[in-house]
Design an enzyme around this catalytic site. Structure first.
Site, PDB file in Angstrom:
ATOM      1  N   ASP A 169       0.776  -4.412  -4.749  1.00 44.10           N
ATOM      2  CA  ASP A 169       0.046  -3.897  -3.594  1.00 44.10           C
ATOM      3  C   ASP A 169      -1.410  -4.340  -3.585  1.00 44.10           C
ATOM      4  OD1 ASP A 169      -0.403  -2.049  -1.306  1.00 44.10           O
ATOM      5  OD2 ASP A 169      -1.582  -0.942  -2.775  1.00 44.10           O
ATOM      6  N   MET A 250      -3.637   3.431   2.163  1.00 43.36           N
ATOM      7  CA  MET A 250      -4.443   2.836   3.223  1.00 43.36           C
ATOM      8  C   MET A 250      -4.907   1.414   2.915  1.00 43.36           C
ATOM      9  SD  MET A 250      -4.401   5.308   5.334  1.00 43.36           S
ATOM     10  CE  MET A 250      -5.548   4.626   6.531  1.00 43.36           C
ATOM     11  N   ARG A 251      -4.502   0.866   1.768  1.00 43.07           N
ATOM     12  CA  ARG A 251      -4.986  -0.469   1.418  1.00 43.07           C
ATOM     13  C   ARG A 251      -4.536  -1.510   2.438  1.00 43.07           C
ATOM     14  NH1 ARG A 251      -3.900  -0.670  -3.717  1.00 43.07           N
ATOM     15  NH2 ARG A 251      -6.033  -0.448  -4.500  1.00 43.07           N
ATOM     16  N   ALA A 252      -3.318  -1.387   2.946  1.00 47.08           N
ATOM     17  CA  ALA A 252      -2.818  -2.359   3.919  1.00 47.08           C
ATOM     18  C   ALA A 252      -3.685  -2.367   5.175  1.00 47.08           C
ATOM     19  CB  ALA A 252      -1.367  -2.048   4.274  1.00 47.08           C
TER      20      ALA A 252
END
Length: 353
Positions: A169, A250-252
């Site tokens: 991720d 929320m990284r995406a």
């Protein structure tokens, strides 16, 4: 010029980035990471012989400093991040920092072949530095911080092992390569490679103008990047794409916004648009998606599943009784219950008239 400098072998020429054939998706991902290294790097998945290392070296040749550093599989953490300079400590009784590979890769490309075979702790340190642009070392009496802005390019063959989801991720973009199955494309790839092997100088000279223009475009995009605005419509498109893919955290969202901004800067656009988001979404979501593509499309019709369920339920009920249309939703059909004679029950007194 000294004799040592005169006899030092020249660095081999890199295959021109603009001469790569059949690698449009990989080229775009690498350019976006070069414009904004804080994306977290590019993970390239694919079989051997698909020009992964060739593309990474070609990108390094476009960057101002042109550094290309390879992290070997057997490298230690000290070799990666740096450590105490033992020679200086013994010779001068001084505490001095000895830079590692992260320092050497500053403003260049750090290439990790088969990153999935590295120890998790080493990958964790690597991804931290790639995202932050800073390397901090506190060990062996040394406390040192230095800039480490580099384009991280990791490669892996899924057949040889996977990365843990937590590490997967943290890679900004993912590109999946496949062996070309088109005969004409394979011919173009082979001809370009044979031409480079036969006369590297001649091929590089033929693409010199294109290379120079692309290098200047990267510099201009980097300068324009901080000032590019994005609207609420862009934020909404990012949120929709991430919800459809059922990503964790929320990284995406953050990576997709940064990648869309880098693409807008590369294209010279005055602002980030929803179309830029759509263009980069797949490379951001490919390794983070939990929902199948079919489920993602059905997400655009939130009542579809509910309506299908009601329709099937009504059809089943009509087949069974034919009277379900008259009942409230959720009402159960009456079922016959066998009467049982119960002895010993005290009869209730009769009502007075």
């Amino acid at each position: 010029m000294t004799n040592a400098a005169a006899t030092r072998p020249a660095l081999p020429l890199a295959f021109p980035f603009t001469a790569l054939v059949g690698q449009a998706e990989l080229q775009r991902a690498l350019l976006l990471a070069a414009i904004d290294p804080a994306l977290g790097g590019v993970l390239v998945c694919g079989p051997r012989g698909t020009a992964k290392s060739t593309a990474a070296r070609a990108l390094a040749a476009l960057l101002p400093h042109g550094a290309f550093v390879t992290l070997p599989l057997g490298a230690s953490e000290e070799k990666l991040i740096g450590t105490l300079d033992l020679e200086a400590a013994l010779r001068e009784s001084a505490v001095r920092f000895a830079p590692g590979l992260l320092a050497r890769a500053h403003e260049g490309v750090l290439y990790v072949d088969e990153v999935n075979l590295l120890p998790d702790a080493l990958v964790d340190v690597l991804l931290d530095a790639a995202a932050s642009g800073i390397n901090t070392v506190e060990r062996d009496g040394v406390s040192h911080t230095h800039d480490a802005r580099f384009v991280l390019v990791g490669t892996m063959n899924p057949e040889e092992g996977e990365l843990r989801p937590q590490l997967l991720d943290r890679f900004g973009l993912l590109v999946e390569l496949a062996t070309p199955r088109d005969a004409a494309e394979r011919q173009r790839i082979v001809k370009a490679r044979l031409a480079f092997d036969a006369d590297p100088q001649a091929l590089c000279a033929a693409f010199e103008a294109q290379q120079r223009a692309l290098a200047q475009r990267i510099v201009a995009a980097r300068a324009a990047l901080p000032a590019l605005p994005w609207s609420d419509a862009v934020h909404e498109r990012v949120a929709q794409r991430c919800i459809e893919a059922a990503v964790d955290g929320m990284r995406a969202d953050l990576v997709m916004l940064r990648a869309a901004r880098a693409l807008a800067a590369y294209e010279g656009a005055p602002a980030v648009s929803p179309e830029h988001v759509d263009a980069v979404a797949e490379s951001v979501l490919a390794h983070r998606r939990h929902a199948a593509p079919e489920a993602s499309r059905r997400h655009d019709q939130p009542n579809a599943n509910h309506q299908d369920t009601e329709s099937n339920s009504s059809a089943d009920k009509n087949e069974q009784g034919g009277q379900n249309d008259q009942r409230d939703w959720g009402e159960l059909a009456p079922e016959p219950v066998a009467a049982t004679s119960v002895k010993g029950v005290i009869p209730l007194p009769a009502k007075k008239r």
